[in-house]
Design a protein around this motif. Structure first.
Motif, PDB file in Angstrom:
ATOM      1  N   THR A  21      10.593   4.595 -35.176  1.00 52.84           N
ATOM      2  CA  THR A  21      11.505   4.367 -36.300  1.00 52.84           C
ATOM      3  C   THR A  21      12.722   5.280 -36.225  1.00 52.84           C
ATOM      4  O   THR A  21      13.857   4.855 -36.474  1.00 52.84           O
ATOM      5  CB  THR A  21      10.758   4.604 -37.629  1.00 52.84           C
ATOM      6  OG1 THR A  21       9.603   3.769 -37.683  1.00 52.84           O
ATOM      7  CG2 THR A  21      11.655   4.292 -38.811  1.00 52.84           C
ATOM      8  N   THR A  22      12.496   6.543 -35.860  1.00 54.97           N
ATOM      9  CA  THR A  22      13.602   7.493 -35.728  1.00 54.97           C
ATOM     10  C   THR A  22      14.564   7.056 -34.622  1.00 54.97           C
ATOM     11  O   THR A  22      15.791   7.137 -34.768  1.00 54.97           O
ATOM     12  CB  THR A  22      13.065   8.897 -35.417  1.00 54.97           C
ATOM     13  OG1 THR A  22      12.179   9.301 -36.474  1.00 54.97           O
ATOM     14  CG2 THR A  22      14.185   9.906 -35.297  1.00 54.97           C
TER      15      THR A  22
ATOM     16  N   GLU B 203       6.199   6.804 -35.836  1.00 53.57           N
ATOM     17  CA  GLU B 203       7.255   7.522 -36.554  1.00 53.57           C
ATOM     18  C   GLU B 203       8.461   7.759 -35.641  1.00 53.57           C
ATOM     19  O   GLU B 203       9.615   7.666 -36.072  1.00 53.57           O
ATOM     20  CB  GLU B 203       6.730   8.865 -37.077  1.00 53.57           C
ATOM     21  CG  GLU B 203       5.576   8.760 -38.051  1.00 53.57           C
ATOM     22  CD  GLU B 203       4.230   8.591 -37.356  1.00 53.57           C
ATOM     23  OE1 GLU B 203       4.201   8.643 -36.094  1.00 53.57           O
ATOM     24  OE2 GLU B 203       3.227   8.381 -38.058  1.00 53.57           O
TER      25      GLU B 203
END
Length: 434
Positions: A379-380, A376
């Motif tokens: 992706t950020t 996650e």
């Protein structure tokens, strides 16, 4: 610094030059073949053990004539030149390799050496450097792979010739104005370099330290990586990738990997799709790639020829294809692998004695260490990099547009001055005080 050309004065009367590319010229100017104003110096000497300064084609900057210091060496014959001779690059004349010699020296035989006959050598440097003249010569070249201009053709070209005081005034005006323009271009190029450096630092910090400066850090245990966020992993690539070896499918685009732009998303051009003189038609030995794969050129990975695939396609068997595990966002790893520290890691692990023979094979790639945040967070980080990079790229594009306009203005100014389309202020002032 930059006046509108339309605001600059013109001559009182003009006449038809009788030369298509020249059009009208000031009524009192002459039109004379180049060979009557410039003599071609064909003196050649052995370059071996010569103490004279050497000019190779690579030593002359296109369109400016500035000398670029390199480690150029030449063996065999070279052309000899004297101070104030004009060097005109006959190989690929569209490169506009034209320079006024500031000392005695020797140069590549790809230069024609001209000497002014009771004329202003500086004026003729600008005349030979004008885009109209370069285009005229370039259209006459012979040879497809290594096009060269013919000295006889150049010698008979009819040129606009003002009197010597006017030549001197025009050259002085162009010296002054082109120096100002070149300085403005240099400042903007420095600004672009700083923006690119800022972008690289942005990417490097994001992929090795994350986006939260307050997060706890720990020593990675790897000297060249340094500290990383405490909750990130440091893993060998064998835990992150598997090698894909699958034959390509008919009709898929053939993709390439660049050290500048990573993996292409479109079919490489016909010009690129050439090896020697043979166009590649048989693609049966080319390998399948899927979106998300990491692809690198074995011979140039250590230069940064690595990236993530965006479209289904095929690549050369000279490329390694690494398919990522589910814990990887490949776009994040493209950013990481194109950072200097990671490129240096690939360099250290490549096999081969010389740069030409150096290869990064799959067995070496899978031993490399990668910094792995949670998926996650990967992706950020990618979203952050893309958003901030877009702003920097826009700023770079604006600076580049301004550079292009400055260079276009410079070319137009030179053309206009050496063909008499404008009357330089130095001449107006001298007439006003006469």
């Amino acid at each position: 610094m930059i006046e509108q050309l339309a605001a600059l004065p013109t001559y009182e009367t003009y006449k038809d030059s009788g030369v298509e590319w020249l059009g009208e010229i000031p009524a009192h100017w002459k039109v004379v073949p180049l060979k009557y104003s410039l003599s071609l110096n064909s003196e050649k000497i052995s370059s071996r053990n010569s103490t004279l300064k050497y000019y190779g084609m690579e030593n002359i900057e296109s369109w400016s004539g500035r000398f670029i210091e390199t480690e150029s060496e030449v063996e065999g014959l070279a052309n000899k030149f004297s101070e104030n001779d004009i060097l005109f690059g006959k190989l690929r004349p569209y490169l506009a390799k034209v320079a006024l010699a500031t000392c005695e020296g020797i140069c590549s035989t790809e230069f024609l050496v001209y000497r002014a006959k009771k004329q202003s050598a500086n004026f003729f440097k600008y005349l030979l450097l004008s885009t109209d003249f370069i285009n005229l010569v370039d259209a006459s070249t012979y040879g497809s792979k290594m096009p060269r201009a013919n000295a006889d053709f150049i010698g008979i070209q009819r040129l606009p010739i003002p009197n010597l005081p006017e030549q001197t005034a025009i050259a002085a005006f162009l010296d002054r104005k082109t120096a100002q323009i070149d300085q403005a271009v240099a400042i903007k190029e420095q600004q672009i370099a700083l923006l690119k450096e800022r972008k690289q630092i942005l990417i490097q910090n994001a992929v090795t330290r994350g986006l939260d400066p307050s997060i706890p850090m720990r020593d990675s245990g790897v000297e060249w990586i340094g500290e990383v966020p405490a909750h990130w992993e440091l893993l060998a690539n064998r835990a992150l990738f598997r090698e894909r070896i699958e034959q390509g499918e008919e009709g898929l685009p053939l993709l390439s990997v660049s050290i500048h732009t990573a993996v292409s998303s479109e079919e490489i051009s016909d010009e690129e799709n050439i090896r020697g003189r043979i166009k590649i038609e048989d693609k049966t030995k080319y390998n399948l790639v899927q979106p998300g794969d990491i692809v690198f050129n074995m011979m140039r990975a250590w230069q940064g020829a690595i990236g993530a695939v965006a479209v289904k396609g095929m690549v050369s068997p000279a490329y390694i294809i690494a398919t990522p595990s589910p814990k990887i966002a490949s776009s994040y790893f493209e950013y990481q692998y194109r950072c200097p520290e990671f490129i240096q890691q690939m360099d250290r692990n490549s096999k081969g004695i010389t740069d030409f023979r150096k290869r990064l094979y799959w067995n070496e790639f899978k031993q490399l260490m990668s910094v792995v945040p949670p998926i996650e967070e990967q992706t950020t980080i990618v979203t952050h990099i893309e958003t901030q990079s877009a702003k920097i790229d826009q700023a770079i594009a604006i600076q580049q547009q301004q550079i292009d306009k400055l260079k276009e203005y410079k070319a137009t100014l030179i053309n206009s001055a050496v063909t008499g389309k404008i009357k330089v202020p130095e001449l107006v002032e001298s007439q006003d005080t006469a």
